[in-house]
Write an enzyme that holds these catalytic residues in place. Structure first.
Site, PDB file in Angstrom:
ATOM      1  CE1 TYR A   1      -3.719   2.449   0.344  1.00  0.00           C
ATOM      2  CE2 TYR A   1      -2.512   3.313   2.220  1.00  0.00           C
ATOM      3  CZ  TYR A   1      -3.528   3.434   1.297  1.00  0.00           C
ATOM      4  OH  TYR A   1      -4.347   4.542   1.312  1.00  0.00           O
TER       5      TYR A   1
ATOM      6  CE  LYS B   1      -3.202   5.273  -2.009  1.00  0.00           C
ATOM      7  NZ  LYS B   1      -4.242   5.780  -2.910  1.00  0.00           N
TER       8      LYS B   1
END
Ligand SMILES: NC(=O)c1ccc[n+]([C@@H]2O[C@H](COP(=O)([O-])OP(=O)(O)OC[C@H]3O[C@@H](n4cnc5c(N)ncnc54)[C@H](OP(=O)(O)O)[C@@H]3O)[C@@H](O)[C@H]2O)c1
Length: 322
Positions: free
Chosen positions: A210, A214
Protein backbone atom coordinates in the site's frame (compact mmCIF):
# COMPACT_ATOMS: atom_id res chain seq x y z
CA UNK A 1 3.47 7.92 16.31
CA UNK A 2 2.16 9.99 19.26
CA UNK A 3 2.65 13.11 17.11
CA UNK A 4 0.73 11.63 14.15
CA UNK A 5 -2.13 10.42 16.34
CA UNK A 6 -2.38 13.81 18.08
CA UNK A 7 -2.75 15.41 14.63
CA UNK A 8 -5.39 12.81 13.67
CA UNK A 9 -7.41 13.70 16.78
CA UNK A 10 -7.05 17.41 16.01
CA UNK A 11 -8.38 16.84 12.45
CA UNK A 12 -11.35 14.97 13.85
CA UNK A 13 -12.25 17.87 16.12
CA UNK A 14 -11.58 20.75 13.67
CA UNK A 15 -12.92 19.77 10.26
CA UNK A 16 -11.69 21.28 7.02
CA UNK A 17 -14.17 24.05 6.07
CA UNK A 18 -16.31 23.65 2.95
CA UNK A 19 -16.51 26.45 0.36
CA UNK A 20 -19.71 28.51 -0.03
CA UNK A 21 -22.78 26.92 -1.70
CA UNK A 22 -22.77 26.98 -5.51
CA UNK A 23 -18.94 27.04 -5.60
CA UNK A 24 -19.02 24.35 -8.31
CA UNK A 25 -22.07 25.62 -10.19
CA UNK A 26 -21.83 24.78 -13.88
CA UNK A 27 -18.78 22.54 -13.37
CA UNK A 28 -18.43 18.86 -14.28
CA UNK A 29 -16.57 16.75 -11.74
CA UNK A 30 -15.37 13.15 -12.09
CA UNK A 31 -14.86 10.99 -8.98
CA UNK A 32 -13.43 7.48 -9.45
CA UNK A 33 -14.37 4.79 -6.92
CA UNK A 34 -17.50 6.68 -5.92
CA UNK A 35 -19.55 3.72 -4.67
CA UNK A 36 -18.27 3.83 -1.10
CA UNK A 37 -16.20 5.61 1.52
CA UNK A 38 -14.40 8.81 0.54
CA UNK A 39 -15.42 8.73 -3.13
CA UNK A 40 -19.10 8.54 -2.22
CA UNK A 41 -18.75 11.34 0.37
CA UNK A 42 -16.86 13.47 -2.17
CA UNK A 43 -19.61 12.95 -4.75
CA UNK A 44 -22.14 14.23 -2.17
CA UNK A 45 -20.02 17.35 -1.48
CA UNK A 46 -19.51 18.20 -5.15
CA UNK A 47 -23.20 17.62 -6.01
CA UNK A 48 -24.31 19.71 -3.01
CA UNK A 49 -21.96 22.49 -4.14
CA UNK A 50 -23.66 22.60 -7.54
CA UNK A 51 -21.52 20.34 -9.77
CA UNK A 52 -22.63 17.72 -12.28
CA UNK A 53 -20.92 14.62 -10.90
CA UNK A 54 -19.70 11.59 -12.83
CA UNK A 55 -19.31 8.64 -10.48
CA UNK A 56 -17.44 5.48 -11.49
CA UNK A 57 -18.35 1.98 -10.38
CA UNK A 58 -17.30 -1.60 -11.08
CA UNK A 59 -20.79 -2.90 -10.41
CA UNK A 60 -23.86 -1.13 -11.74
CA UNK A 61 -26.14 -2.32 -8.90
CA UNK A 62 -23.71 -0.86 -6.32
CA UNK A 63 -23.38 2.23 -8.49
CA UNK A 64 -27.12 2.82 -8.73
CA UNK A 65 -27.58 2.79 -4.96
CA UNK A 66 -24.57 5.14 -4.57
CA UNK A 67 -26.05 7.51 -7.18
CA UNK A 68 -29.43 7.47 -5.38
CA UNK A 69 -27.65 8.20 -2.10
CA UNK A 70 -25.83 11.20 -3.59
CA UNK A 71 -28.98 12.66 -5.18
CA UNK A 72 -30.90 12.20 -1.94
CA UNK A 73 -28.17 13.83 0.18
CA UNK A 74 -27.68 16.71 -2.26
CA UNK A 75 -31.46 17.28 -2.31
CA UNK A 76 -33.08 19.24 -5.08
CA UNK A 77 -29.70 20.60 -6.29
CA UNK A 78 -28.41 17.09 -6.99
CA UNK A 79 -31.49 15.70 -8.76
CA UNK A 80 -30.59 14.37 -12.20
CA UNK A 81 -27.07 15.81 -11.95
CA UNK A 82 -25.20 12.58 -11.20
CA UNK A 83 -24.03 10.15 -13.88
CA UNK A 84 -22.74 6.62 -13.53
CA UNK A 85 -19.94 5.12 -15.62
CA UNK A 86 -18.22 1.76 -15.50
CA UNK A 87 -14.52 1.58 -14.69
CA UNK A 88 -12.43 -1.39 -13.56
CA UNK A 89 -8.89 -0.33 -12.80
CA UNK A 90 -7.61 -3.89 -12.78
CA UNK A 91 -7.49 -3.62 -16.56
CA UNK A 92 -5.84 -1.00 -18.78
CA UNK A 93 -8.45 -1.65 -21.48
CA UNK A 94 -11.21 -0.54 -19.08
CA UNK A 95 -9.28 2.67 -18.23
CA UNK A 96 -8.83 3.48 -21.92
CA UNK A 97 -12.40 2.75 -22.99
CA UNK A 98 -13.65 4.68 -19.96
CA UNK A 99 -11.77 7.84 -20.99
CA UNK A 100 -12.91 7.44 -24.61
CA UNK A 101 -16.56 7.13 -23.50
CA UNK A 102 -16.17 10.03 -21.08
CA UNK A 103 -15.07 12.31 -23.92
CA UNK A 104 -18.26 11.40 -25.84
CA UNK A 105 -20.77 11.87 -22.99
CA UNK A 106 -23.14 14.78 -23.16
CA UNK A 107 -22.30 15.86 -19.64
CA UNK A 108 -18.69 16.42 -20.79
CA UNK A 109 -19.54 18.36 -23.93
CA UNK A 110 -17.77 21.40 -22.46
CA UNK A 111 -14.92 19.27 -21.10
CA UNK A 112 -14.12 18.23 -17.57
CA UNK A 113 -13.45 20.79 -14.83
CA UNK A 114 -12.27 18.49 -12.05
CA UNK A 115 -11.08 14.88 -11.96
CA UNK A 116 -10.56 13.25 -8.56
CA UNK A 117 -8.71 9.93 -8.98
CA UNK A 118 -9.78 8.38 -5.70
CA UNK A 119 -10.27 4.62 -6.29
CA UNK A 120 -7.80 2.52 -4.33
CA UNK A 121 -7.23 -0.79 -2.55
CA UNK A 122 -5.30 -2.41 0.29
CA UNK A 123 -4.41 -6.10 -0.13
CA UNK A 124 -3.14 -8.39 2.60
CA UNK A 125 -2.82 -11.46 0.37
CA UNK A 126 -1.01 -11.49 -2.95
CA UNK A 127 -3.39 -10.88 -5.84
CA UNK A 128 -2.35 -10.47 -9.44
CA UNK A 129 -4.20 -8.25 -11.89
CA UNK A 130 -4.99 -9.57 -15.39
CA UNK A 131 -2.14 -7.28 -16.56
CA UNK A 132 0.33 -9.31 -14.49
CA UNK A 133 1.08 -6.75 -11.78
CA UNK A 134 0.32 -7.08 -8.08
CA UNK A 135 -3.17 -5.63 -7.70
CA UNK A 136 -2.35 -2.80 -5.23
CA UNK A 137 0.33 -1.56 -7.61
CA UNK A 138 -2.02 -2.05 -10.59
CA UNK A 139 -4.93 -0.06 -9.16
CA UNK A 140 -3.26 2.54 -6.92
CA UNK A 141 -0.23 3.27 -9.11
CA UNK A 142 -0.38 2.04 -12.70
CA UNK A 143 -4.03 2.48 -13.65
CA UNK A 144 -4.29 5.74 -11.68
CA UNK A 145 -1.26 7.07 -13.56
CA UNK A 146 -2.67 5.91 -16.91
CA UNK A 147 -6.00 7.62 -16.20
CA UNK A 148 -4.14 10.76 -15.09
CA UNK A 149 -2.11 10.90 -18.30
CA UNK A 150 -5.13 10.28 -20.56
CA UNK A 151 -7.26 12.85 -18.73
CA UNK A 152 -4.46 15.42 -18.68
CA UNK A 153 -4.13 15.37 -22.47
CA UNK A 154 -7.86 15.97 -22.85
CA UNK A 155 -8.19 18.54 -20.05
CA UNK A 156 -5.38 20.68 -21.53
CA UNK A 157 -7.80 22.09 -24.09
CA UNK A 158 -6.97 25.71 -24.93
CA UNK A 159 -9.48 28.53 -24.58
CA UNK A 160 -11.11 27.50 -21.31
CA UNK A 161 -12.41 30.17 -18.91
CA UNK A 162 -11.19 28.39 -15.79
CA UNK A 163 -8.20 26.13 -15.15
CA UNK A 164 -9.20 22.49 -14.74
CA UNK A 165 -8.02 20.48 -11.73
CA UNK A 166 -6.56 16.99 -11.72
CA UNK A 167 -6.47 15.54 -8.19
CA UNK A 168 -4.66 12.33 -7.22
CA UNK A 169 -5.60 10.70 -3.92
CA UNK A 170 -2.41 9.44 -2.29
CA UNK A 171 -1.81 8.91 1.43
CA UNK A 172 0.46 10.07 4.22
CA UNK A 173 1.76 6.49 4.08
CA UNK A 174 3.82 7.44 0.99
CA UNK A 175 6.38 8.70 3.51
CA UNK A 176 6.82 5.24 5.08
CA UNK A 177 8.72 3.03 2.57
CA UNK A 178 12.40 2.39 3.17
CA UNK A 179 13.78 3.14 -0.28
CA UNK A 180 17.43 2.40 0.38
CA UNK A 181 17.33 -0.78 -1.76
CA UNK A 182 15.08 0.57 -4.53
CA UNK A 183 18.02 1.59 -6.72
CA UNK A 184 19.38 -2.00 -6.57
CA UNK A 185 15.96 -3.46 -7.44
CA UNK A 186 15.69 -0.98 -10.26
CA UNK A 187 18.97 -2.31 -11.69
CA UNK A 188 17.82 -5.94 -11.31
CA UNK A 189 14.19 -6.79 -12.31
CA UNK A 190 12.82 -3.28 -11.91
CA UNK A 191 10.94 -1.89 -8.90
CA UNK A 192 7.46 -2.68 -10.23
CA UNK A 193 8.43 -6.30 -10.98
CA UNK A 194 10.00 -6.58 -7.53
CA UNK A 195 6.75 -5.53 -5.86
CA UNK A 196 4.72 -7.79 -8.18
CA UNK A 197 6.71 -10.97 -7.51
CA UNK A 198 4.64 -13.41 -5.47
CA UNK A 199 7.79 -15.16 -4.19
CA UNK A 200 8.85 -11.91 -2.53
CA UNK A 201 5.42 -11.17 -0.99
CA UNK A 202 6.02 -10.65 2.74
CA UNK A 203 3.49 -13.02 4.33
CA UNK A 204 2.29 -11.78 7.72
CA UNK A 205 2.68 -8.10 6.87
CA UNK A 206 -0.65 -6.29 6.95
CA UNK A 207 -0.56 -4.16 3.80
CA UNK A 208 2.75 -4.92 2.04
CA UNK A 209 2.37 -2.77 -1.08
CA UNK A 210 0.00 0.00 0.00
CA UNK A 211 2.61 2.58 1.06
CA UNK A 212 4.86 1.57 -1.88
CA UNK A 213 1.97 2.05 -4.32
CA UNK A 214 1.27 5.54 -2.98
CA UNK A 215 4.94 6.58 -3.06
CA UNK A 216 5.26 5.33 -6.65
CA UNK A 217 2.12 7.31 -7.51
CA UNK A 218 3.64 10.41 -5.88
CA UNK A 219 6.70 10.04 -8.14
CA UNK A 220 4.46 9.58 -11.21
CA UNK A 221 2.50 12.72 -10.30
CA UNK A 222 5.73 14.73 -10.24
CA UNK A 223 6.15 13.86 -13.92
CA UNK A 224 2.49 14.59 -14.67
CA UNK A 225 2.89 18.02 -13.02
CA UNK A 226 5.64 18.82 -15.54
CA UNK A 227 3.43 17.70 -18.45
CA UNK A 228 0.59 19.93 -17.21
CA UNK A 229 2.53 22.98 -18.35
CA UNK A 230 1.74 24.67 -21.65
CA UNK A 231 4.36 25.66 -24.28
CA UNK A 232 4.95 29.06 -22.65
CA UNK A 233 5.49 27.48 -19.22
CA UNK A 234 2.03 28.38 -17.92
CA UNK A 235 0.06 25.79 -15.97
CA UNK A 236 -2.72 24.43 -18.22
CA UNK A 237 -4.13 21.97 -15.69
CA UNK A 238 -3.65 22.42 -11.93
CA UNK A 239 -2.43 19.09 -10.53
CA UNK A 240 -2.38 18.18 -6.84
CA UNK A 241 -2.01 15.15 -4.62
CA UNK A 242 -4.24 14.90 -1.56
CA UNK A 243 -4.38 12.86 1.64
CA UNK A 244 -7.76 12.79 3.41
CA UNK A 245 -6.17 11.75 6.72
CA UNK A 246 -7.26 8.65 8.63
CA UNK A 247 -10.90 8.03 7.71
CA UNK A 248 -13.27 5.29 8.91
CA UNK A 249 -14.13 3.43 5.70
CA UNK A 250 -13.99 -0.17 4.52
CA UNK A 251 -10.53 0.29 2.97
CA UNK A 252 -8.87 -1.89 5.65
CA UNK A 253 -11.45 -4.70 5.35
CA UNK A 254 -8.85 -7.28 4.26
CA UNK A 255 -6.65 -6.29 7.21
CA UNK A 256 -9.61 -6.66 9.60
CA UNK A 257 -10.35 -10.12 8.20
CA UNK A 258 -6.94 -11.51 9.24
CA UNK A 259 -8.13 -12.27 12.83
CA UNK A 260 -10.81 -11.41 15.37
CA UNK A 261 -8.23 -9.40 17.32
CA UNK A 262 -7.30 -7.42 14.22
CA UNK A 263 -10.98 -6.78 13.48
CA UNK A 264 -11.31 -5.33 16.99
CA UNK A 265 -8.10 -3.29 16.69
CA UNK A 266 -9.11 -1.81 13.32
CA UNK A 267 -12.52 -0.80 14.59
CA UNK A 268 -11.15 0.72 17.84
CA UNK A 269 -8.32 2.53 15.97
CA UNK A 270 -10.71 3.93 13.36
CA UNK A 271 -13.35 4.69 16.00
CA UNK A 272 -10.96 6.70 18.19
CA UNK A 273 -8.76 8.40 15.57
CA UNK A 274 -10.64 8.08 12.28
CA UNK A 275 -12.59 10.97 10.80
CA UNK A 276 -15.90 10.46 9.04
CA UNK A 277 -15.80 10.12 5.23
CA UNK A 278 -17.62 13.48 5.10
CA UNK A 279 -14.69 15.18 6.91
CA UNK A 280 -11.99 13.36 4.91
CA UNK A 281 -13.60 14.14 1.55
CA UNK A 282 -13.54 17.88 2.33
CA UNK A 283 -9.82 17.80 1.47
CA UNK A 284 -10.75 16.63 -2.04
CA UNK A 285 -12.94 19.73 -2.37
CA UNK A 286 -10.04 21.90 -1.15
CA UNK A 287 -7.72 20.23 -3.69
CA UNK A 288 -10.24 20.90 -6.47
CA UNK A 289 -10.09 24.65 -5.76
CA UNK A 290 -6.35 25.29 -5.54
CA UNK A 291 -4.87 28.25 -7.35
CA UNK A 292 -2.25 28.08 -10.07
CA UNK A 293 0.56 28.88 -7.63
CA UNK A 294 -0.42 25.77 -5.62
CA UNK A 295 0.13 23.50 -8.67
CA UNK A 296 1.98 20.38 -7.48
CA UNK A 297 1.20 20.90 -3.80
CA UNK A 298 0.38 17.96 -1.52
CA UNK A 299 -2.96 18.91 0.08
CA UNK A 300 -3.31 17.55 3.61
CA UNK A 301 -3.69 18.69 7.17
CA UNK A 302 -1.35 16.49 9.14
CA UNK A 303 1.85 18.47 8.59
CA UNK A 304 2.72 22.10 8.13
CA UNK A 305 4.62 22.73 4.88
CA UNK A 306 7.88 22.87 6.89
CA UNK A 307 7.17 19.61 8.69
CA UNK A 308 6.31 17.89 5.40
CA UNK A 309 9.50 19.20 3.84
CA UNK A 310 11.48 17.71 6.73
CA UNK A 311 9.76 14.29 6.31
CA UNK A 312 9.91 14.33 2.53
CA UNK A 313 13.58 15.24 2.47
CA UNK A 314 14.35 11.52 2.86
CA UNK A 315 12.78 10.91 -0.55
CA UNK A 316 15.32 10.64 -3.38
CA UNK A 317 13.89 13.05 -5.93
CA UNK A 318 13.21 16.75 -5.41
CA UNK A 319 9.62 17.45 -4.43
CA UNK A 320 7.50 19.99 -6.16
CA UNK A 321 4.71 19.59 -3.58
CA UNK A 322 6.37 21.86 -1.06
N1 LIG B 1 -9.59 5.60 4.51
C1 LIG B 1 -8.46 6.18 4.81
O1 LIG B 1 -8.10 6.34 6.00
C2 LIG B 1 -7.55 6.69 3.72
C3 LIG B 1 -6.39 7.41 4.10
C4 LIG B 1 -5.55 7.89 3.09
C5 LIG B 1 -5.86 7.67 1.76
N2 LIG B 1 -6.99 6.97 1.45
C6 LIG B 1 -7.26 6.75 0.01
O2 LIG B 1 -8.58 7.16 -0.28
C7 LIG B 1 -9.07 6.43 -1.42
C8 LIG B 1 -10.47 5.91 -1.14
O3 LIG B 1 -10.39 4.97 -0.08
P1 LIG B 1 -11.62 4.63 0.89
O4 LIG B 1 -11.07 4.69 2.27
O5 LIG B 1 -12.82 5.41 0.56
O6 LIG B 1 -11.82 3.07 0.53
P2 LIG B 1 -13.14 2.23 0.15
O7 LIG B 1 -14.26 2.59 1.03
O8 LIG B 1 -12.66 0.80 0.14
O9 LIG B 1 -13.48 2.70 -1.33
C9 LIG B 1 -12.63 2.39 -2.40
C10 LIG B 1 -13.31 2.71 -3.72
O10 LIG B 1 -12.40 2.34 -4.76
C11 LIG B 1 -13.08 1.50 -5.69
N3 LIG B 1 -12.20 0.49 -6.29
C12 LIG B 1 -11.49 -0.47 -5.68
N4 LIG B 1 -10.86 -1.23 -6.59
C13 LIG B 1 -11.19 -0.75 -7.79
C14 LIG B 1 -10.89 -1.13 -9.14
N5 LIG B 1 -10.12 -2.19 -9.41
N6 LIG B 1 -11.41 -0.40 -10.15
C15 LIG B 1 -12.22 0.65 -9.91
N7 LIG B 1 -12.57 1.05 -8.67
C16 LIG B 1 -12.06 0.35 -7.62
C17 LIG B 1 -14.15 0.81 -4.86
O11 LIG B 1 -15.17 0.37 -5.75
P3 LIG B 1 -15.92 -1.04 -5.59
O12 LIG B 1 -17.19 -0.69 -4.91
O13 LIG B 1 -16.12 -1.49 -6.99
O14 LIG B 1 -15.04 -1.95 -4.80
C18 LIG B 1 -14.59 1.92 -3.93
O15 LIG B 1 -15.55 2.74 -4.55
C19 LIG B 1 -8.04 5.34 -1.70
O16 LIG B 1 -7.22 5.74 -2.78
C20 LIG B 1 -7.23 5.29 -0.41
O17 LIG B 1 -5.93 4.83 -0.62
C21 LIG B 1 -7.84 6.48 2.38
Amino acid sequence: MVFLNARRLRDKIWPEPLPPPASFDGQTVLVTGATAGLGLAAAVHFATLGARVIMTTRSFSRGVSAKDHVEQRAGIIGKGRTHLMELDMNRYSSCMSFVNELKQTEVCQNGLDVAVLNAGVINVNFMQSPEGWEQTIQVNTLSTTLLGLLLLQWMKQPGRDTKPHLVFVTSRDHLDPDITTWADWSNQDGILRHFSDEKRWPVGQLDPNYANSKLLLTYAVEEICKRAAGPNGSVDVIVNTVCPGLVSTDLAREVAKTSTLMQLLVSVYQGVLGKSADYGARFYVTAARTSEDEHGKYIQSMFTDDEYRRYAIILPTPHTQD
